[in-house]
Design an enzyme around this catalytic site. Structure first.
Site, PDB file in Angstrom:
ATOM      1  N   ALA A 185       0.839  -1.202   0.000  1.00 53.88           N
ATOM      2  CA  ALA A 185       0.000   0.000   0.000  1.00 53.88           C
ATOM      3  C   ALA A 185       0.875   1.254   0.000  1.00 53.88           C
ATOM      4  CB  ALA A 185      -0.921  -0.005   1.226  1.00 53.88           C
ATOM      5  N   TYR A 221       3.900   1.473  -1.180  1.00 53.06           N
ATOM      6  CA  TYR A 221       4.533   1.553  -2.494  1.00 53.06           C
ATOM      7  C   TYR A 221       3.550   2.146  -3.501  1.00 53.06           C
ATOM      8  CZ  TYR A 221       6.556   0.138  -6.939  1.00 53.06           C
ATOM      9  OH  TYR A 221       7.053   0.150  -8.218  1.00 53.06           O
ATOM     10  N   SER A 280       2.289  -4.471 -16.727  1.00 56.43           N
ATOM     11  CA  SER A 280       1.748  -4.365 -15.382  1.00 56.43           C
ATOM     12  C   SER A 280       0.275  -3.976 -15.494  1.00 56.43           C
ATOM     13  CB  SER A 280       2.538  -3.300 -14.638  1.00 56.43           C
ATOM     14  OG  SER A 280       2.186  -3.314 -13.295  1.00 56.43           O
ATOM     15  N   GLU A 318     -10.878 -12.203 -12.202  1.00 53.22           N
ATOM     16  CA  GLU A 318      -9.934 -13.206 -11.715  1.00 53.22           C
ATOM     17  C   GLU A 318      -9.381 -12.784 -10.360  1.00 53.22           C
ATOM     18  OE1 GLU A 318      -6.891 -13.541 -14.687  1.00 53.22           O
ATOM     19  OE2 GLU A 318      -8.334 -13.801 -16.328  1.00 53.22           O
ATOM     20  N   LYS A 361      -6.738 -11.787  -7.853  1.00 50.43           N
ATOM     21  CA  LYS A 361      -5.387 -11.269  -8.103  1.00 50.43           C
ATOM     22  C   LYS A 361      -4.438 -11.975  -7.128  1.00 50.43           C
ATOM     23  CE  LYS A 361      -2.762  -7.026  -8.747  1.00 50.43           C
ATOM     24  NZ  LYS A 361      -1.588  -7.450  -7.999  1.00 50.43           N
ATOM     25  N   ASP A 400      -1.312 -13.048  -5.077  1.00 56.23           N
ATOM     26  CA  ASP A 400      -0.180 -12.305  -4.533  1.00 56.23           C
ATOM     27  C   ASP A 400       1.057 -13.195  -4.559  1.00 56.23           C
ATOM     28  OD1 ASP A 400       1.169 -10.226  -3.495  1.00 56.23           O
ATOM     29  OD2 ASP A 400       0.327 -10.342  -1.477  1.00 56.23           O
ATOM     30  N   ARG A 429       9.249 -11.544 -14.651  1.00 55.43           N
ATOM     31  CA  ARG A 429       8.841 -10.405 -15.459  1.00 55.43           C
ATOM     32  C   ARG A 429       9.994  -9.426 -15.709  1.00 55.43           C
ATOM     33  NH1 ARG A 429       4.164  -6.398 -13.583  1.00 55.43           N
ATOM     34  NH2 ARG A 429       5.814  -5.576 -12.283  1.00 55.43           N
ATOM     35  N   GLU A 472       1.038 -16.712 -12.260  1.00 55.23           N
ATOM     36  CA  GLU A 472       1.607 -16.289 -10.986  1.00 55.23           C
ATOM     37  C   GLU A 472       2.079 -17.516 -10.226  1.00 55.23           C
ATOM     38  OE1 GLU A 472       1.390 -13.007 -10.820  1.00 55.23           O
ATOM     39  OE2 GLU A 472       1.647 -12.410  -8.722  1.00 55.23           O
ATOM     40  N   TYR A 530      -2.870 -17.346 -16.119  1.00 53.71           N
ATOM     41  CA  TYR A 530      -3.990 -16.429 -16.308  1.00 53.71           C
ATOM     42  C   TYR A 530      -3.947 -15.612 -17.594  1.00 53.71           C
ATOM     43  CZ  TYR A 530      -0.567 -13.501 -13.770  1.00 53.71           C
ATOM     44  OH  TYR A 530       0.561 -12.879 -13.332  1.00 53.71           O
ATOM     45  N   LYS A 562     -10.742  -8.087 -16.533  1.00 55.02           N
ATOM     46  CA  LYS A 562     -10.229  -8.006 -17.907  1.00 55.02           C
ATOM     47  C   LYS A 562     -11.404  -7.991 -18.879  1.00 55.02           C
ATOM     48  CE  LYS A 562      -6.210 -10.781 -16.666  1.00 55.02           C
ATOM     49  NZ  LYS A 562      -5.577 -12.096 -16.728  1.00 55.02           N
ATOM     50  N   LYS A 622      -7.679  -3.311  -5.977  1.00 53.94           N
ATOM     51  CA  LYS A 622      -6.912  -3.712  -4.792  1.00 53.94           C
ATOM     52  C   LYS A 622      -7.792  -3.658  -3.547  1.00 53.94           C
ATOM     53  CE  LYS A 622      -2.392  -3.961  -6.000  1.00 53.94           C
ATOM     54  NZ  LYS A 622      -1.351  -3.352  -5.272  1.00 53.94           N
ATOM     55  N   CYS A 654       1.778  -6.144  41.059  1.00 46.10           N
ATOM     56  CA  CYS A 654       2.663  -6.449  39.937  1.00 46.10           C
ATOM     57  C   CYS A 654       2.659  -7.954  39.667  1.00 46.10           C
ATOM     58  CB  CYS A 654       4.075  -5.975  40.270  1.00 46.10           C
ATOM     59  SG  CYS A 654       5.299  -6.566  39.088  1.00 46.10           S
ATOM     60  N   CYS A 662       6.364  -9.327  40.696  1.00 47.64           N
ATOM     61  CA  CYS A 662       6.922  -9.350  42.059  1.00 47.64           C
ATOM     62  C   CYS A 662       5.852  -9.306  43.142  1.00 47.64           C
ATOM     63  CB  CYS A 662       7.910  -8.201  42.251  1.00 47.64           C
ATOM     64  SG  CYS A 662       7.126  -6.572  42.302  1.00 47.64           S
ATOM     65  N   CYS A 701       5.129  -0.363  38.519  1.00 45.85           N
ATOM     66  CA  CYS A 701       5.621  -1.156  39.636  1.00 45.85           C
ATOM     67  C   CYS A 701       6.832  -0.378  40.150  1.00 45.85           C
ATOM     68  CB  CYS A 701       6.063  -2.540  39.144  1.00 45.85           C
ATOM     69  SG  CYS A 701       7.089  -3.401  40.340  1.00 45.85           S
ATOM     70  N   CYS A 747      12.126  -5.653  41.438  1.00 40.36           N
ATOM     71  CA  CYS A 747      11.168  -6.499  40.718  1.00 40.36           C
ATOM     72  C   CYS A 747      11.922  -7.300  39.647  1.00 40.36           C
ATOM     73  CB  CYS A 747      10.119  -5.610  40.069  1.00 40.36           C
ATOM     74  SG  CYS A 747       9.077  -6.503  38.907  1.00 40.36           S
TER      75      CYS A 747
HETATM   76  S1  IVH Z   1      -2.867 -10.160 -15.864  1.00 38.41           S
HETATM   77  C1  IVH Z   1      -1.458  -7.393 -19.008  1.00 38.41           C
HETATM   78  N1  IVH Z   1      -4.084 -11.608 -14.062  1.00 38.41           N
HETATM   79  O1  IVH Z   1      -0.651  -8.645 -10.842  1.00 38.41           O
HETATM   80  C2  IVH Z   1      -2.003  -8.178 -17.905  1.00 38.41           C
HETATM   81  N2  IVH Z   1      -2.131 -10.439 -13.405  1.00 38.41           N
HETATM   82  O2  IVH Z   1      -0.367  -5.751 -10.766  1.00 38.41           O
HETATM   83  C3  IVH Z   1      -0.958  -8.796 -17.102  1.00 38.41           C
HETATM   84  N3  IVH Z   1      -1.481 -10.833 -11.085  1.00 38.41           N
HETATM   85  O3  IVH Z   1       2.137  -8.439 -12.944  1.00 38.41           O
HETATM   86  C4  IVH Z   1      -1.344  -9.348 -15.836  1.00 38.41           C
HETATM   87  N4  IVH Z   1      -3.101 -12.212 -10.577  1.00 38.41           N
HETATM   88  O4  IVH Z   1       1.946 -10.452 -11.340  1.00 38.41           O
HETATM   89  C5  IVH Z   1      -3.046 -10.797 -14.312  1.00 38.41           C
HETATM   90  N5  IVH Z   1      -5.233 -12.976 -12.588  1.00 38.41           N
HETATM   91  C6  IVH Z   1      -4.220 -12.160 -12.842  1.00 38.41           C
HETATM   92  C7  IVH Z   1      -3.273 -11.842 -11.857  1.00 38.41           C
HETATM   93  C8  IVH Z   1      -2.242 -10.972 -12.182  1.00 38.41           C
HETATM   94  C9  IVH Z   1      -2.025 -11.607 -10.118  1.00 38.41           C
HETATM   95  C10 IVH Z   1      -0.292 -10.000 -10.892  1.00 38.41           C
HETATM   96  C11 IVH Z   1       0.741 -10.114 -11.974  1.00 38.41           C
HETATM   97  C12 IVH Z   1       0.847  -8.746 -12.547  1.00 38.41           C
HETATM   98  C13 IVH Z   1       0.387  -7.904 -11.398  1.00 38.41           C
HETATM   99  C14 IVH Z   1      -0.084  -6.551 -11.854  1.00 38.41           C
END
Ligand code: IVH
Length: 683
Positions: free
Chosen positions: A42, A44, A90, A122, A124, A126, A145, A181, A233, A298, A322, A416, A419, A434, A439
């Site tokens: 968060a 970052y 990304s 989908e 996401k 981690d 990547r 992933e 994915y 997507k 997120k 306490c 002691c 205390c 003690c």
């Molecule tokens: S699609 C162009 N699908 O999230 C699309 N990414 O913040 C490329 N990630 O680099 C990614 N689950 O490491 C996609 N179901 C999912 C994902 C997923 C986790 C990660 C992945 C990506 C990062 C982007």
């Protein structure tokens, strides 16, 4: 626009952009290459967001290599480089429902027919993004990547994953690059940590870091021992294979080839259902045996994807929603009181251990008697727990709906727990103490502090060992460390010849520590590292400090009347003078820097700003500020986006803490502060 999105008008955008880019580059290195992030995701995200915001207002400042224009990582020199046939992009993020809807609305406006606007949702995952390449059905290469264009060759490592097929069924395309992933199932992560515990090794912090660390091993047999898994994915390159119209069909194809595709992925025909999917998984994220930090949405129609295109960093046809910072509920087993080295009695919550914000939490401070009353938490309650600023575990509130009928309020103990003497809370004060200097908890606390990193830095003499040595009567004050009867220690469980030898040499080495460290270790009230350094530099020896008057002490820059009085009071007590005699007899260095002039400290905080709130144990407010300034930093009275970190002591100012959380400024406890001072790095 949320308040935290606004730019401080007083800010120099050129300087801030440079600062943000440097910080982002640093954190990318920590995350992608060292697998040892220093800040939460968060925090970052907040840096990238602020940068994007400034760039949006000042387009002239955008450069092609800005982190807003390309994905975060870069390939490290440890692994051979691999050029991705199709770049690994990304995703842009949406941090709340509003941002998600704004993305959806923008997208729909660009689309001609409603039929095109179906989505695939989908989880996401981690973990760590990977591209796997098959040629004529044979697994030939796997790469991380990296910077999106060039990744690292981790073929041998990915080849050890049992769910990654080495051979695809007959008729597979001549080239197939599949993206997915790599993750560590939560159950495997817990088992791994149990094994680490059993072997006396360091625990892993969370599944993501252990997955990344396990995958990026030079020795692939280590990877093989770590139970990693994959969810595929996304289709990368494909040659001589079927052509597809929809993303959902590509996933079905990958599944038919034996690749693991997440069964929770769902095709949904409307944006309302997209939002419902996000809400559903936000609530159910812990039902899964792998960690997810959001939902990836997507667009399903592949031709439309091509038409929409991408920015240089991320596609327009997908977004990562997120989840907000986590809160979990867990039973509050008990409230106990710990006695610190100063005798302060601090209540803390003993929780049924719960995984929250990336690590397991079993305890959380409740600060003082009033805080327990204000929060109205009672043993037997189910409580909401979260990480303040993703670092310090905090009990937020009880879940009143689940409170058993007639559950008794908790009352602060009158004696306490260590002691048995009466505890004292002075009128108008929030802390309870205390006041028995004998003690055992205070004694142990003083010795733990003496041996700690900020004082004499005796490696191997941690809390557990100090308690053990105290319980056996082998040490009673800090000087006793130097006259331990090692034959008795060798007879104890958990001490081998080697560990005793190591501990002895660490204790021996501590005799040469600078005077300032010894002063810190003596536990003089109000005297922290900055004051100790000023005294050591000003007087040159412990003997000179011990005989100095209050006025002489207070005249030293960085000391002041409160510390001066406390030092005089400390050495007026006979038992403290006896400790000094024992230290002298043991050969501990009692002299300061030659000539009485302090060494210049490492400028670990140049250009950084650290805000302190609440009461710290080892520093007065002035001392904490002096310590920051002595290392080149600033310590303003309020939190802003430019704040490097907020150091939180007991009873912090609510507004500073809230502001820090809002802005994603890292929050540190006192130990974290020490690390920051010493190394300039966020722990
Ligand atoms: S699609 C162009 N699908 O999230 C699309 N990414 O913040 C490329 N990630 O680099 C990614 N689950 O490491 C996609 N179901 C999912 C994902 C997923 C986790 C990660 C992945 C990506 C990062 C982007």
């Amino acid at each position: 626009m949320a308040e935290s999105d606004t730019i401080d008008p007083g800010l120099d955008p050129v300087g801030r952009v440079a600062e943000l880019r440097a910080a982002i580059a640093h954190h990318n290195q920590r995350y992608y290459e060292a697998d040892a992030p220093e800040i939460s995701d968060a925090d970052y995200d907040e840096l990238v967001r602020e940068l994007a915001l400034i760039e949006a207002e000042h387009p002239d400042l955008v450069t092609p290599d800005s982190p807003t224009q390309r994905p975060g990582g870069s390939a490290s020199a440890q692994f051979a480089p691999v050029v991705h046939q199709v770049a690994m992009m990304s995703l842009d993020n949406a941090f709340d429902d509003g941002e998600l809807r704004a993305w959806g609305d923008r997208l729909v406006r660009r689309i001609e027919t409603a039929a095109q606007a179906t989505f695939v949702c989908e989880p996401k995952i981690d973990g760590l993004a990977i591209s796997i390449r098959y040629e004529h059905g044979r697994f030939v290469q796997a790469a991380t990547r990296g910077d999106g264009r060039v990744g690292e060759d981790v073929t041998a490592n990915v080849g050890t994953l049992s769910c990654v097929p080495h051979q695809l069924p007959a008729g597979a395309p001549s080239v197939l690059e599949v993206r997915g992933e790599v993750y560590m199932p939560v159950s495997a992560f817990e088992a791994l940590n149990a094994r680490q515990d059993a072997a006396g090794e360091r625990r892993f912090v969370n599944p993501r870091n252990s997955a990344a660390g396990s995958l990026r091993q030079k020795d692939a047999t280590v990877t093989a021992s770590r139970e990693l898994a994959l969810w595929a994915y996304q289709l990368g390159a494909i040659e001589d294979g079927p052509s597809f119209e929809r993303h959902a069909d590509t996933l079905e194809f990958l599944r038919s080839l034996g690749l693991p595709v997440n069964p929770e992925i769902r095709s949904v025909p409307t944006l309302e259902e997209v939002y419902a999917y996000c809400r559903e998984w936000e609530a159910r994220r812990h039902d899964l045996d792998y960690e997810i930090d959001g939902v990836v949405v997507k667009l399903d129609d592949l031709a439309l994807r091509t038409a929409l295109g991408s920015t240089s960093r991320a596609p327009r046809w997908a977004i990562a929603y997120k989840f907000p910072p986590e809160e979990r509920t867990t039973p509050l087993r008990a409230i106990q009181v710990s006695i610190g080295r100063t005798g302060r009695a601090t209540p803390f919550a003993v929780l049924e251990p719960v995984f929250v914000g990336g690590s397991t939490v079993g305890m959380a401070t409740l600060h003082n008697e009033d805080q327990v009353r204000i929060k109205d938490v009672r043993p037997g309650d189910v409580v909401v727990v979260r990480k303040a600023g993703d670092v310090i575990p905090e009990v937020v509130r009880p879940v009143l709906e689940l409170r058993p009928e007639g559950l008794a309020e908790w009352t602060f103990p009158t004696t306490c727990p260590a002691c048995g003497e009466a505890l004292v809370r002075a009128k108008g004060e929030s802390d309870t103490f205390c006041v028995n200097v004998d003690c055992p908890a205070q004694r142990a606390g003083r010795i733990i502090h003496f041996a700690s990193r900020g004082a004499m830095d005796i490696e191997g003499l941690g809390e557990q060992r100090v308690y053990q040595l105290c319980d056996l009567g082998l040490v009673a004050d800090v000087a006793d460390i130097y006259t331990i009867d090692w034959d008795q220690v060798l007879a104890l469980e958990g001490y081998g010849e080697l560990s005793v030898a190591n501990l002895r040499s660490a204790i021996e080495a501590s005799k040469d520590q600078p005077l300032a460290r010894l002063l810190v270790g003596l536990n003089v009230r109000h005297l922290g590292p900055a004051g100790a350094e000023a005294l050591a530099a000003g007087f040159g020896s412990l003997d000179a400090i011990m005989v100095a008057s209050e006025d002489t002490l207070a005249a030293v820059e960085g000391v002041g009347p409160i510390i001066a009085r406390s030092v005089v009071e400390f050495f007026a007590v006979e038992r403290n003078r006896i400790v000094v005699d024992k230290l002298r007899a043991a050969g501990v260095n009692l002299n300061g820097p030659v000539g009485g002039v302090g060494a210049v400290l490492d400028q670990t905080l140049t250009g950084r700003s650290v805000v302190v709130t609440g009461t710290l144990a080892a520093y007065t407010r002035e001392e904490a500020e002096a310590a920051i300034k002595a290392r080149g930093g600033k310590s303003p009275g309020s939190v802003s986006k430019r704040t490097t970190a907020v150091v939180v002591g007991d009873e912090p100012g609510a507004s500073k803490l809230t502001k820090a959380e809002e802005l994603g400024v890292p929050i540190l406890d006192e130990a974290g502060f020490e690390t920051l001072l010493e190394t300039g790095e966020l722990p």
